[in-house]
Scaffold this motif. Structure first.
Motif, short mmCIF file in Angstrom:
data_model
loop_
_atom_site.label_atom_id
_atom_site.label_comp_id
_atom_site.label_asym_id
_atom_site.label_seq_id
_atom_site.Cartn_x
_atom_site.Cartn_y
_atom_site.Cartn_z
N TYR A 220 5.64 4.70 0.75
CA TYR A 220 5.12 4.21 2.03
C TYR A 220 3.64 4.59 2.23
N GLY A 221 3.28 5.82 1.85
CA GLY A 221 1.89 6.22 2.00
C GLY A 221 0.97 5.42 1.10
N GLY A 222 1.43 5.11 -0.13
CA GLY A 222 0.62 4.30 -1.02
C GLY A 222 0.43 2.89 -0.50
N ASP A 223 1.48 2.30 0.07
CA ASP A 223 1.36 0.96 0.64
C ASP A 223 0.32 0.90 1.75
N ILE A 224 0.36 1.90 2.65
CA ILE A 224 -0.59 1.91 3.76
C ILE A 224 -2.01 2.06 3.24
N ALA A 225 -2.21 2.98 2.28
CA ALA A 225 -3.55 3.19 1.74
C ALA A 225 -4.08 1.93 1.06
N GLU A 226 -3.23 1.24 0.33
CA GLU A 226 -3.69 0.05 -0.38
C GLU A 226 -3.92 -1.12 0.57
N LEU A 227 -3.18 -1.18 1.66
CA LEU A 227 -3.47 -2.19 2.68
C LEU A 227 -4.83 -1.91 3.33
N LEU A 228 -5.13 -0.64 3.56
CA LEU A 228 -6.45 -0.29 4.10
C LEU A 228 -7.55 -0.66 3.11
N LEU A 229 -7.29 -0.47 1.82
CA LEU A 229 -8.27 -0.83 0.81
C LEU A 229 -8.47 -2.34 0.78
N ALA A 230 -7.38 -3.09 0.91
CA ALA A 230 -7.50 -4.56 0.97
C ALA A 230 -8.30 -4.99 2.19
N ALA A 231 -8.06 -4.33 3.33
CA ALA A 231 -8.83 -4.66 4.54
C ALA A 231 -10.31 -4.34 4.34
N ALA A 232 -10.60 -3.23 3.65
CA ALA A 232 -12.00 -2.89 3.37
C ALA A 232 -12.63 -3.93 2.45
N LEU A 233 -11.87 -4.43 1.50
CA LEU A 233 -12.39 -5.47 0.61
C LEU A 233 -12.76 -6.72 1.39
N VAL A 234 -11.91 -7.12 2.30
CA VAL A 234 -12.20 -8.30 3.12
C VAL A 234 -13.40 -8.03 4.03
N ALA A 235 -13.48 -6.83 4.59
CA ALA A 235 -14.57 -6.50 5.52
C ALA A 235 -15.91 -6.42 4.83
N THR A 236 -15.93 -5.96 3.56
CA THR A 236 -17.21 -5.79 2.87
C THR A 236 -17.57 -6.99 2.01
#
Length: 259
Positions: A220-236
């Motif tokens: 679960y912690g890995g999923d949340i972290a990778e979703l945040l990374l995906a959001a950062a990819l979209v934002a940047t």
């Protein structure tokens, strides 16, 4: 408590560089969001490396996995979003800035900036750690334990930088390739955590309930972290701009075709 001192020194150094960047270019300045991101990463590292989590991580596999998530995934993302390399390039003297730019364009830097290499170093080594005696060996030696922390942090920063970092990366591919690598990382974390939960192939000297709890934290912690990374990819992400000459030519062709 000694990790608090280097973390504090890094925070002070970053704040001084950010202040210098604002003084040198008051118009452009330096983003307070980037400063907040970098400081958040340092706070997450402090939480992972200081009591009460650090002693708990040494005695309980669930604490180790929570520490792993903070050091290897959450803190690296926040640190990378702080764009420390860009800050250095804006504040270093010209000669040192050119040397740093040369290093960023070196063959080694280009190789490490490839998503497959970053994926192998960050996610691929998890199988080596948990499916061989390596984890038990590192837990029995303080030096090995700190080397493991360093690997988690550096490989996590590399992966976050390659996928969504705002700092320059000469060999960084397009968004589709980075999304595929992120998807592979998500799948690998899921498979490793499920094998760990079921007790298959793992070589971890800890009670079953601790191993299963650690596997749930990874899942679960890995999923949340990778979703945040995906959001950062979209934002940047910024779409590539066509050269002005090509745009003008294309407009002229369309105008001519409408006559």
């Amino acid at each position: 408590m000694w990790p608090a001192l280097p973390l504090l020194l890094v925070a002070v150094a970053y704040l001084l560089l950010a202040h210098r960047a604002r003084r040198r270019n008051p118009v452009q300045g330096w983003s307070r969001w980037r400063t907040a991101g970098f400081l958040t990463g340092l706070v997450l590292l402090a939480v992972a490396l200081l009591p009460p989590l650090a002693p708990f991580a040494h005695d309980d596999f669930r604490g180790h996995m929570a520490q792993h998530m903070l050091i290897g995934m959450y803190a690296p993302l926040a640190l990378v979003l702080g764009a420390p390399v860009t800050l250095l390039l804006r504040t270093l003297p010209p000669a040192r800035g050119r040397r740093l730019t040369t290093a960023l364009h070196s063959r080694t830097a280009r190789m490490l900036s490839r998503p497959a290499v970053a994926l192998l170093l960050s996610t691929g080594t998890l199988g080596l750690l948990y499916f061989t005696p390596l984890y038990n060996a590192t837990m029995g030696h303080p030096a090995g334990h700190w080397l493991l922390h360093a690997h988690f942090l550096l490989s996590g920063c590399l992966f976050a930088h390659v996928i969504a970092g705002p700092d320059p990366a000469p060999a960084r591919p397009g968004v589709p390739v980075r999304l595929v690598c992120l998807g592979v990382a998500i799948a690998a974390h899921a498979v490793i955590s499920q094998l760990m939960y079921g007790g298959f192939l793992t070589d971890i000297h800890a009670p079953v309930e601790e191993v299963r709890g650690g596997a749930e934290i990874m899942y679960y912690g890995g999923d949340i972290a990778e979703l945040l990374l995906a959001a950062a990819l979209v934002a940047t992400w910024r779409p590539a701009r066509r050269p002005r000459s090509l745009s003008v030519a294309a407009g002229s062709v369309r105008a001519y075709g409408q006559r």
